[in-house]
Design a protein around this motif. Structure first.
Motif, PDB file in Angstrom:
ATOM      1  N   LEU A 279      28.050  55.169  51.175  1.00 52.10           N
ATOM      2  CA  LEU A 279      27.168  55.593  50.088  1.00 52.10           C
ATOM      3  C   LEU A 279      27.705  55.133  48.737  1.00 52.10           C
ATOM      4  O   LEU A 279      26.948  54.665  47.881  1.00 52.10           O
ATOM      5  CB  LEU A 279      27.013  57.114  50.113  1.00 52.10           C
ATOM      6  N   LEU A 280      29.008  55.244  48.535  1.00 55.29           N
ATOM      7  CA  LEU A 280      29.616  54.791  47.282  1.00 55.29           C
ATOM      8  C   LEU A 280      29.436  53.278  47.113  1.00 55.29           C
ATOM      9  O   LEU A 280      29.206  52.792  46.001  1.00 55.29           O
ATOM     10  CB  LEU A 280      31.093  55.165  47.255  1.00 55.29           C
ATOM     11  N   ARG A 281      29.547  52.537  48.202  1.00 56.39           N
ATOM     12  CA  ARG A 281      29.332  51.083  48.130  1.00 56.39           C
ATOM     13  C   ARG A 281      27.885  50.748  47.816  1.00 56.39           C
ATOM     14  O   ARG A 281      27.582  49.876  46.991  1.00 56.39           O
ATOM     15  CB  ARG A 281      29.705  50.427  49.472  1.00 56.39           C
ATOM     16  N   PHE A 282      26.977  51.452  48.444  1.00 55.73           N
ATOM     17  CA  PHE A 282      25.567  51.089  48.437  1.00 55.73           C
ATOM     18  C   PHE A 282      24.857  51.450  47.133  1.00 55.73           C
ATOM     19  O   PHE A 282      23.974  50.728  46.673  1.00 55.73           O
ATOM     20  CB  PHE A 282      24.884  51.812  49.613  1.00 55.73           C
ATOM     21  N   ILE A 283      25.225  52.559  46.515  1.00 53.45           N
ATOM     22  CA  ILE A 283      24.470  53.096  45.376  1.00 53.45           C
ATOM     23  C   ILE A 283      24.843  52.369  44.075  1.00 53.45           C
ATOM     24  O   ILE A 283      26.007  52.360  43.676  1.00 53.45           O
ATOM     25  CB  ILE A 283      24.726  54.608  45.229  1.00 53.45           C
ATOM     26  N   PRO A 284      23.876  51.778  43.385  1.00 50.00           N
ATOM     27  CA  PRO A 284      24.131  51.180  42.058  1.00 50.00           C
ATOM     28  C   PRO A 284      24.100  52.272  40.995  1.00 50.00           C
ATOM     29  O   PRO A 284      23.066  52.593  40.438  1.00 50.00           O
ATOM     30  CB  PRO A 284      22.989  50.179  41.898  1.00 50.00           C
ATOM     31  N   PHE A 285      25.263  52.841  40.718  1.00 49.42           N
ATOM     32  CA  PHE A 285      25.348  54.098  39.983  1.00 49.42           C
ATOM     33  C   PHE A 285      25.304  53.934  38.468  1.00 49.42           C
ATOM     34  O   PHE A 285      25.279  54.931  37.743  1.00 49.42           O
ATOM     35  CB  PHE A 285      26.642  54.837  40.353  1.00 49.42           C
ATOM     36  N   ARG A 286      25.295  52.697  37.971  1.00 45.10           N
ATOM     37  CA  ARG A 286      25.306  52.510  36.527  1.00 45.10           C
ATOM     38  C   ARG A 286      24.471  51.294  36.156  1.00 45.10           C
ATOM     39  O   ARG A 286      24.055  50.510  37.024  1.00 45.10           O
ATOM     40  CB  ARG A 286      26.742  52.331  36.009  1.00 45.10           C
ATOM     41  N   HIS A 287      24.242  51.142  34.859  1.00 48.27           N
ATOM     42  CA  HIS A 287      23.625  49.934  34.316  1.00 48.27           C
ATOM     43  C   HIS A 287      24.721  49.034  33.777  1.00 48.27           C
ATOM     44  O   HIS A 287      25.648  49.489  33.106  1.00 48.27           O
ATOM     45  CB  HIS A 287      22.659  50.281  33.174  1.00 48.27           C
ATOM     46  N   GLY A 288      24.594  47.742  34.047  1.00 49.50           N
ATOM     47  CA  GLY A 288      25.477  46.770  33.416  1.00 49.50           C
ATOM     48  C   GLY A 288      26.901  46.819  33.913  1.00 49.50           C
ATOM     49  O   GLY A 288      27.166  47.067  35.093  1.00 49.50           O
ATOM     50  N   VAL A 289      27.834  46.594  32.995  1.00 53.71           N
ATOM     51  CA  VAL A 289      29.244  46.426  33.328  1.00 53.71           C
ATOM     52  C   VAL A 289      30.087  47.307  32.409  1.00 53.71           C
ATOM     53  O   VAL A 289      29.576  47.919  31.474  1.00 53.71           O
ATOM     54  CB  VAL A 289      29.662  44.947  33.199  1.00 53.71           C
ATOM     55  N   GLY A 290      31.389  47.365  32.684  1.00 51.32           N
ATOM     56  CA  GLY A 290      32.270  48.265  31.954  1.00 51.32           C
ATOM     57  C   GLY A 290      33.093  47.593  30.878  1.00 51.32           C
ATOM     58  O   GLY A 290      32.562  46.997  29.945  1.00 51.32           O
ATOM     59  N   ILE A 291      34.414  47.656  31.035  1.00 55.47           N
ATOM     60  CA  ILE A 291      35.338  47.178  30.006  1.00 55.47           C
ATOM     61  C   ILE A 291      35.708  45.722  30.281  1.00 55.47           C
ATOM     62  O   ILE A 291      36.107  45.370  31.395  1.00 55.47           O
ATOM     63  CB  ILE A 291      36.609  48.049  29.979  1.00 55.47           C
ATOM     64  N   ALA A 292      35.599  44.874  29.260  1.00 55.25           N
ATOM     65  CA  ALA A 292      35.912  43.455  29.416  1.00 55.25           C
ATOM     66  C   ALA A 292      37.423  43.222  29.444  1.00 55.25           C
ATOM     67  O   ALA A 292      38.215  44.050  28.974  1.00 55.25           O
ATOM     68  CB  ALA A 292      35.291  42.651  28.273  1.00 55.25           C
ATOM     69  N   ARG A 293      37.802  42.095  29.983  1.00 56.87           N
ATOM     70  CA  ARG A 293      39.166  41.592  29.926  1.00 56.87           C
ATOM     71  C   ARG A 293      39.164  40.279  29.146  1.00 56.87           C
ATOM     72  O   ARG A 293      38.129  39.637  29.009  1.00 56.87           O
ATOM     73  CB  ARG A 293      39.726  41.380  31.334  1.00 56.87           C
ATOM     74  N   ILE A 294      40.342  39.882  28.662  1.00 54.84           N
ATOM     75  CA  ILE A 294      40.488  38.649  27.903  1.00 54.84           C
ATOM     76  C   ILE A 294      41.411  37.708  28.668  1.00 54.84           C
ATOM     77  O   ILE A 294      42.504  38.105  29.100  1.00 54.84           O
ATOM     78  CB  ILE A 294      41.089  38.919  26.499  1.00 54.84           C
ATOM     79  N   ALA A 295      40.958  36.463  28.839  1.00 52.36           N
ATOM     80  CA  ALA A 295      41.827  35.458  29.463  1.00 52.36           C
ATOM     81  C   ALA A 295      42.960  35.107  28.496  1.00 52.36           C
ATOM     82  O   ALA A 295      42.718  34.839  27.319  1.00 52.36           O
ATOM     83  CB  ALA A 295      41.026  34.213  29.814  1.00 52.36           C
ATOM     84  N   THR A 296      44.192  35.129  28.981  1.00 53.84           N
ATOM     85  CA  THR A 296      45.343  34.835  28.117  1.00 53.84           C
ATOM     86  C   THR A 296      45.782  33.383  28.209  1.00 53.84           C
ATOM     87  O   THR A 296      46.652  32.956  27.462  1.00 53.84           O
ATOM     88  CB  THR A 296      46.528  35.753  28.466  1.00 53.84           C
ATOM     89  N   GLU A 297      45.172  32.626  29.120  1.00 54.61           N
ATOM     90  CA  GLU A 297      45.426  31.181  29.199  1.00 54.61           C
ATOM     91  C   GLU A 297      44.227  30.525  29.871  1.00 54.61           C
ATOM     92  O   GLU A 297      43.391  31.206  30.460  1.00 54.61           O
ATOM     93  CB  GLU A 297      46.709  30.882  29.977  1.00 54.61           C
ATOM     94  N   ASP A 298      44.136  29.225  29.753  1.00 53.67           N
ATOM     95  CA  ASP A 298      43.051  28.498  30.408  1.00 53.67           C
ATOM     96  C   ASP A 298      43.226  28.594  31.929  1.00 53.67           C
ATOM     97  O   ASP A 298      44.353  28.491  32.439  1.00 53.67           O
ATOM     98  CB  ASP A 298      43.071  27.023  30.015  1.00 53.67           C
ATOM     99  N   LEU A 299      42.121  28.779  32.641  1.00 51.72           N
ATOM    100  CA  LEU A 299      42.198  28.832  34.109  1.00 51.72           C
ATOM    101  C   LEU A 299      40.843  28.515  34.703  1.00 51.72           C
ATOM    102  O   LEU A 299      39.812  28.560  34.018  1.00 51.72           O
ATOM    103  CB  LEU A 299      42.699  30.200  34.583  1.00 51.72           C
ATOM    104  N   GLU A 300      40.853  28.193  35.974  1.00 49.30           N
ATOM    105  CA  GLU A 300      39.630  27.903  36.716  1.00 49.30           C
ATOM    106  C   GLU A 300      39.245  29.119  37.547  1.00 49.30           C
ATOM    107  O   GLU A 300      40.102  29.749  38.180  1.00 49.30           O
ATOM    108  CB  GLU A 300      39.831  26.705  37.654  1.00 49.30           C
ATOM    109  N   LEU A 301      37.954  29.455  37.555  1.00 50.35           N
ATOM    110  CA  LEU A 301      37.463  30.553  38.372  1.00 50.35           C
ATOM    111  C   LEU A 301      36.057  30.213  38.836  1.00 50.35           C
ATOM    112  O   LEU A 301      35.175  29.955  38.012  1.00 50.35           O
ATOM    113  CB  LEU A 301      37.446  31.864  37.568  1.00 50.35           C
ATOM    114  N   GLY A 302      35.862  30.206  40.134  1.00 49.96           N
ATOM    115  CA  GLY A 302      34.533  29.914  40.674  1.00 49.96           C
ATOM    116  C   GLY A 302      33.980  28.580  40.230  1.00 49.96           C
ATOM    117  O   GLY A 302      32.778  28.449  40.022  1.00 49.96           O
ATOM    118  N   GLY A 303      34.865  27.595  40.048  1.00 47.79           N
ATOM    119  CA  GLY A 303      34.428  26.273  39.635  1.00 47.79           C
ATOM    120  C   GLY A 303      34.140  26.142  38.155  1.00 47.79           C
ATOM    121  O   GLY A 303      33.624  25.109  37.712  1.00 47.79           O
TER     122      GLY A 303
END
Length: 403
Positions: A279-303
């Motif tokens: 149930l915790l996996r399945f239920i979309p309990f919020r709108h949008g996203v939470g707290i952002a993170r900042i990249a501290t160096e250049d990197l590749e992610l998902g191409g």
């Protein structure tokens, strides 16, 4: 002479959807553009949004993505005012975060959670008696879900009953998406002032409550400072009652609109714990996203190349429905074969400190509800259940039940 093309930025309001419908935008982005630049209703500029499970896990476990580096930046977000305090553990990076989590963990050990269980059971029994007295039909959202987590966390932290409604009002304002920056800023300051005073009192005269346990917790010679204790108590109070309040109503609504899974759970009570996780996996309990993170160096992610200084958001909701990880993820399945770990409580460094308490509340509540209310059902058609708007949370405003 050439002109540099401006990068495409997708505006994502993450608006209000029907009931607990999964956001089709998140599904589309995970499939077509799993790492994409987005803007949101508040904050300046753009941030990356990451939606695939493995990429989300990378961002939240890789030390090259920092929450602390975002302090003071007006990053894209859902609410007018950033929710977290600058000193809060959920904006820290190791090693400061590690030190604080070690101290806080002493308040959430298995024996500590076990000590809290009788209080939770007592509150659950009292609130279910109120439901019996009121109905059928009775409003589960008002009589139970809105009261249990707040009452429980306030009892565990020994917050005076006279203060509890005010705390609730301040938290609701802080989580609002349309209250405006002035009221949300004032709510944040009022909560901080309240917990600074309360924490100073518990440091001077400790009792057997959770704030006192945290005040006395040691890591060698280390203690939590008064401000650290106050901010941590504020974080635990907000997360300890806010999310659980809405998830209780969401879970009961989901059970009552999936009768085959409810029947399975009644027939096989041993499925309760895996059912809660599903149930915790399945239920979309919020709108949008939470707290952002900042990249501290250049990197590749998902191409995609993410540059140092770029803000990065992750979607735990999208990760929880990733078909590369969860077979048939759009289905609610209490017998899911070898389920992967969901991310509803976060993952990695900032995994929810109070997850064990939240699970205990859900388990005790559902055990008692299913045992005490045979024939439990919605008292109105699902389409007549009114849904909350105006904050980051998704939940029924009222949930009439019968039995």
């Amino acid at each position: 002479m050439t002109t540099e093309t401006q990068p495409r930025v997708r505006h994502c309001p993450f608006g209000h959807l029907e009931a607990l419908e999964f956001d089709p935008l998140l599904r589309q982005l995970r499939k077509e553009e799993p790492v994409i630049r987005i803007s949101m209703p508040h904050g300046r500029g753009w941030a990356w949004l990451v939606t695939r499970y493995d990429d989300v896990r990378t961002v939240v476990t890789d030390h090259r993505f920092s929450r602390a580096a975002g302090i003071g930046r007006d990053l894209p977000r859902m609410t007018p005012e950033p929710i977290a305090q600058a000193e809060a553990v959920n904006l820290m990076d190791p090693p400061g975060h590690t030190r604080l989590r070690r101290l806080v963990a002493q308040g959430f050990t298995a024996p500590q959670t076990e000590r809290m269980t009788p209080k939770i059971r007592a509150v659950v029994a009292r609130l279910l008696d109120d439901i019996r007295a009121a109905g059928p039909p009775a409003d589960f959202a008002r009589l139970f879900a809105a009261r249990l987590p707040l009452t429980t966390i306030c009892e565990i932290m020994a917050i005076p009953e006279a203060d509890q409604q005010r705390i609730r009002e301040l938290v609701v304002t802080l989580m609002s998406t349309d209250a405006g920056p002035g009221p949300t800023r004032e709510a944040k300051a009022a909560l901080r002032a309240y917990f600074l005073e309360l924490s100073a009192q518990r440091r001077a005269r400790p009792g057997d409550d959770l704030i006192s346990t945290l005040a006395l917790a040691r890591d060698g010679a280390e203690l939590l400072g008064v401000t650290e204790l106050a901010v941590m108590s504020m974080v635990l109070t907000i997360s300890g009652h806010d999310t659980s309040t809405y998830q209780l109503s969401n879970i009961v609504y989901t059970l009552l609109t999936h009768p085959e899974q409810l029947a399975l759970l009644r027939a096989r009570p041993s499925l309760l714990e895996p059912a809660i996780e599903e149930l915790l996996r399945f239920i979309p309990f919020r709108h949008g996203v939470g707290i952002a993170r900042i990249a501290t160096e250049d990197l590749e992610l998902g191409g995609v190349t993410i540059r140092a200084g770029d803000a990065v958001h992750v979607s735990y909701l999208a990760a929880n429905r990733d078909p590369d990880v969860f077979q048939n993820p759009e289905a609610l399945d209490f017998q899911r074969h070898r389920p992967a770990t969901h991310m509803t409580f976060g993952h990695g460094t900032h995994y929810c400190a109070g997850a064990s308490l939240a699970r205990a509340e859900l388990r005790i509540s559902l055990e008692a509800l299913l045992a005490g209310f045979p024939g439990l059902r919605l008292a109105v058609p699902p389409e007549e259940v009114p849904w909350h708007t105006g904050s980051i949370w998704r939940y029924p405003e009222r949930l009439p039940i019968a039995w």
